[in-house]
Write an enzyme that holds these catalytic residues in place. Sequence first.
Site, PDB file in Angstrom:
ATOM      1  N   ASP A   1       0.861  -1.276   0.377  1.00 53.91           N
ATOM      2  CA  ASP A   1      -0.087  -0.073   0.287  1.00 53.91           C
ATOM      3  C   ASP A   1       1.077   1.122   0.299  1.00 53.91           C
ATOM      4  OD1 ASP A   1      -2.822  -1.295   0.148  1.00 53.91           O
ATOM      5  OD2 ASP A   1      -0.746  -2.093   2.209  1.00 53.91           O
TER       6      ASP A   1
ATOM      7  N   HIS B   1      -4.334  -3.729   6.370  1.00 53.11           N
ATOM      8  CA  HIS B   1      -4.017  -3.497   5.545  1.00 53.11           C
ATOM      9  C   HIS B   1      -5.605  -3.996   4.705  1.00 53.11           C
ATOM     10  CE1 HIS B   1      -2.931  -4.681   1.221  1.00 53.11           C
ATOM     11  NE2 HIS B   1      -2.962  -6.040   1.407  1.00 53.11           N
TER      12      HIS B   1
END
Length: 334
Positions: free
Chosen positions: A165, A193
């Site tokens: 990410d 996440h």
Amino acid sequence: FVSGTGKKPLRVAITGASGQIGYQLCFRIASGEMLGKDQPVILQCLELPQALNALKGVSMELDDCAFPLLKGIVQTDDPNKAFEGADYALLVGARPRSKGMERGDLLKANAEIFSVQGKALNNHANRDTLRVLVVGNPANTNALIAARNAPNIDPKRFSAMTRLDHNRGLAQLAEKLKCSVTDIEKFAIWGNHSATQYPDVTQTVVKGKSAKTLINDEKWIKENFIPTVQQRGAAIIAARGLSSAASAASAAIDHMRDWTFGTNGQWTSMAVYSDGSYGADKGLYFSFPVIVDKNGKYEIVQNIKLDQFSQERFDVTRKELLSEKDGVASLLPN
Ligand code: NAD
Ligand code: LMR
């Protein structure tokens, strides 16, 4: 076991080693990209019984690369063997989501795996050196399960992956600001996440200037940048028909390399054991901005002022992690 470089090989366990991500990881680790070009390694590969044949093929290909640093390959379906003496463990083996699923939908399918593997790590890994990275989804809660099932291992030795990410955010910002990813400092992912993660540009600096000032478009940040990073995994699944693999393996290498050699004073993002910083409940595996020193010790960056918008986003992802934790309570021994 002393190799030509004089260094003792490190034992790197990889679960799901013949899957999409594992197939990338084995070769990059064996070529020295994770632990250095002078560091011999032994790969300890864990697979399900039905994938042992595929794993044999991976092992044959690793032989055929004639990697000078590769000092051994273990192929097994027994976690106790795979984690024997492990210095590093990359826990990848788990079911990926398919189109239309959220990562949290995998909780039931994958949670049990991490309870079994936490126990095996506890009993067999090298407790003094071990670094664990959970990649299999939902990664933060799987890290929590593994760590809680390993009572004799310091929970700070467990982590979950939000580096993908983080890298996705850097790439989007570099494109927007027409700069290099290496020009960007103090960017971070907070929380889970998942689609609730908070990619935070409020502190971000590009070549000495505030990224927010340079972007000068609050709407782009809120309605384009943040959702793009949050939804990138789903966008890859929609495009490829399969979840991200090469980029995930690359992020895993970045995570472990930086956790070993340090970040040179720069921020990165890691989901780590929460000590309660910023009000993230103690014990959750929560993504924070971290700095790793040259001895491989990470610290959560402190004293960041969260504005009201950031605080709201932070609370959303924190609450999601608490509810995931509730969902796996039966796998969390006291
Ligand atoms: P894949 O299906 O290609 O490979 C998974 C492999 O794990 C398979 O070979 C399977 O046999 C093996 N496996 C399953 N259960 C196992 C167990 N109990 N022990 C050992 N091996 C086991 O999947 P993939 O694309 O490599 O993805 C793996 C996981 O990583 C998924 O959960 C996916 O959602 C996750 N992922 C996480 C991130 C992240 O940023 N954290 C990024 C990408 C993918
Ligand atoms: C990703 O972020 O690409 C992975 O977690 C896979 C997924 O399910 O999104």
